[in-house]
Design an enzyme around this catalytic site. Structure first.
Site, short mmCIF file in Angstrom:
data_model
loop_
_atom_site.label_atom_id
_atom_site.label_comp_id
_atom_site.label_asym_id
_atom_site.label_seq_id
_atom_site.Cartn_x
_atom_site.Cartn_y
_atom_site.Cartn_z
N MET A 241 11.87 24.44 2.29
CA MET A 241 11.20 23.36 1.36
C MET A 241 11.89 22.80 0.40
O MET A 241 11.63 21.57 0.51
CB MET A 241 9.97 24.55 0.60
N TYR B 183 16.01 29.88 7.84
CA TYR B 183 14.82 30.61 8.34
C TYR B 183 14.80 30.78 9.64
O TYR B 183 15.01 29.88 10.53
CB TYR B 183 13.44 30.13 7.93
N LYS C 42 0.58 -1.15 -0.01
CA LYS C 42 0.06 -0.04 -0.04
C LYS C 42 0.91 1.23 -0.08
O LYS C 42 1.96 1.14 0.37
CB LYS C 42 -0.93 -0.15 1.38
N ARG D 207 -10.01 -0.49 14.99
CA ARG D 207 -9.87 0.08 13.71
C ARG D 207 -10.80 -0.70 12.68
O ARG D 207 -12.08 -0.42 12.96
CB ARG D 207 -8.49 -0.05 13.30
C1 LIG Z 1 -0.07 -1.86 6.78
C2 LIG Z 1 -0.82 -3.19 6.97
C3 LIG Z 1 0.14 -4.47 7.39
C4 LIG Z 1 1.71 -4.17 7.36
O1 LIG Z 1 2.31 -3.46 8.54
P1 LIG Z 1 3.92 -3.46 8.87
O2 LIG Z 1 3.61 -2.71 9.98
O3 LIG Z 1 4.13 -2.47 7.88
O4 LIG Z 1 4.41 -4.69 8.58
C5 LIG Z 1 -0.34 -5.66 7.58
N1 LIG Z 1 -1.71 -5.61 7.60
C6 LIG Z 1 -2.44 -4.56 7.67
C7 LIG Z 1 -4.08 -4.79 7.92
C8 LIG Z 1 -2.18 -3.34 7.41
O5 LIG Z 1 -2.91 -2.35 7.33
#
Ligand SMILES: *Cc1c(COP(=O)(O)O)cnc(C)c1O
Length: 346
Positions: free
Chosen positions: A294, A246, A36, A130
């Protein structure tokens, strides 16, 4: 193509070695990879290509747009969309080769109506609060007859030694015994460090594959994948007392040499590195001085008298150390790396 003054140098061998380490830690379970957020900022298409060649067969993205972008690279592998299908995703979701993770009773109903025969994955919330069905919903009969490929849950505290870990693990094992599915999956990178009891049939590491160290068990095994390099736009001397950057948060304690680098917070080199980060040139460690702005960052380079305008400097970006320097998580360090970097795999 115009020349890019900053680049990500990506070590393909380290990526594959990290995944193999996760695979070995997973024991008999298969080891997938979370890709992702564009492969945690490194480029999901290249990551999938390399991990497939190494034997990885299960990939995880967050959204249908991410799945569509990987259609070619993931063809023939298992690609799974963690956020599941919203109403607006259904046309895409029933046509796509990717599998949805069903996270709510509403998503289960939606999927049953549209594609009752198509395999899907199901997420149960065993304590992260979640996404996912509650254990009560999962046990209620809601899932009866659903062709579940992978039943999953996600650990909330796997990077700590928390009593929540065995609690989530045991609850997941109990639910998994009662709900028919082809496979069961719980562990992310930190989770697979906790031992085989956490691996079930399939693990889902992300961070460790990309060079992050989620827990001490991974220290010395996980290698840095992404190196950040920037070109010096200007090298100059400033007099004692000169204020740098800055708000002049740093003043030269004596006459000193500075290199102004072509990288800034718009490139993901965030302000937490101001007067705390470090760069390297021919073995010399060169501290960041003053605020990161930046597009530019100043380093003091008296220790590297050979450094000239146009030279490439490596920014210290080993994730555990860079995280300690900047106060950012290893995840943030990876995913904020911006679009101006040229990516070069070797
Ligand atoms: C992002 C994610 C992972 C991977 O997690 P890491 O901590 O990067 O290894 C696995 N499962 C779910 C459901 C996730 O959202």
């Amino acid at each position: 193509m115009p020349h890019s003054p900053l680049r990500l140098v990506l070590e393909g061998e380290a990526l594959v070695a990290n995944w193999r380490w996760c695979d070995a830690r997973s024991g008999d379970a298969a080891c997938g990879a979370a890709v992702k957020a564009d492969g945690y900022g490194l480029g999901a298409a290249e990551v999938v290509r390399r991990l497939r060649a190494a034997g990885c067969r299960d990939f995880f993205v967050a959204t249908w747009a991410e799945a569509a972008a990987l259609a070619r690279e993931a063809e023939g592998a298992s690609l799974c969309v963690l956020h599941g299908p919203a109403e607006q995703d259904m046309a895409e979701a029933v046509a796509a080769p990717a599998r949805p993770v069903l996270n709510s009773a509403e998503q289960v109903r939606r999927w049953r109506q549209a594609a009752p025969e198509r395999p899907c994955d199901v997420m149960i919330d065993t304590g992260i609060g979640r996404l996912g069905l509650s254990p009560e919903e999962a046990r209620s009969g809601l899932l009866d007859g659903l062709p579940i490929d992978t039943l999953m849950s996600h650990l909330a505290c796997a990077d700590e030694d928390s009593p929540a870990n065995p609690r989530q693990r045991d609850l997941f094992a109990e639910l998994a015994a009662a709900i028919p599915a082809r496979r069961r999956s719980l562990a992310n990178s930190a989770g697979l460090c906790l031992g085989r009891r956490y691996a079930f049939d399939l693990t889902r590491p992300g961070l460790a594959v990309y060079g992050g160290v989620p827990r001490r068990e991974a220290e010395g095994h996980v290698r840095q994948v992404a190196r950040v390099e920037a070109q010096a736009v200007q090298v100059k001397e400033v007099p004692a007392g000169a204020g740098i950057g800055y708000n002049a948060t740093w003043h030269a304690p004596e006459r000193c040499r500075l290199a102004i680098l072509n990288i800034g917070y718009a490139d993901g080199y965030l302000r937490g590195f101001s007067s705390r980060g470090r760069a390297r040139f021919e073995g010399a460690a060169l501290p960041v001085v003053g605020r990161v702005s930046m597009d530019l960052t100043a380093i003091r380079c008296d220790a590297a008298p050979g450094l000239r305008e146009g030279d490439w400097v490596e920014i210290d970006y080993a994730l555990p150390e860079a995280s300690a320097q900047s106060g950012l998580s290893q995840y943030e360090l990876l995913t904020t790396l911006g679009g101006r970097h040229a990516r070069s795999w070797r």
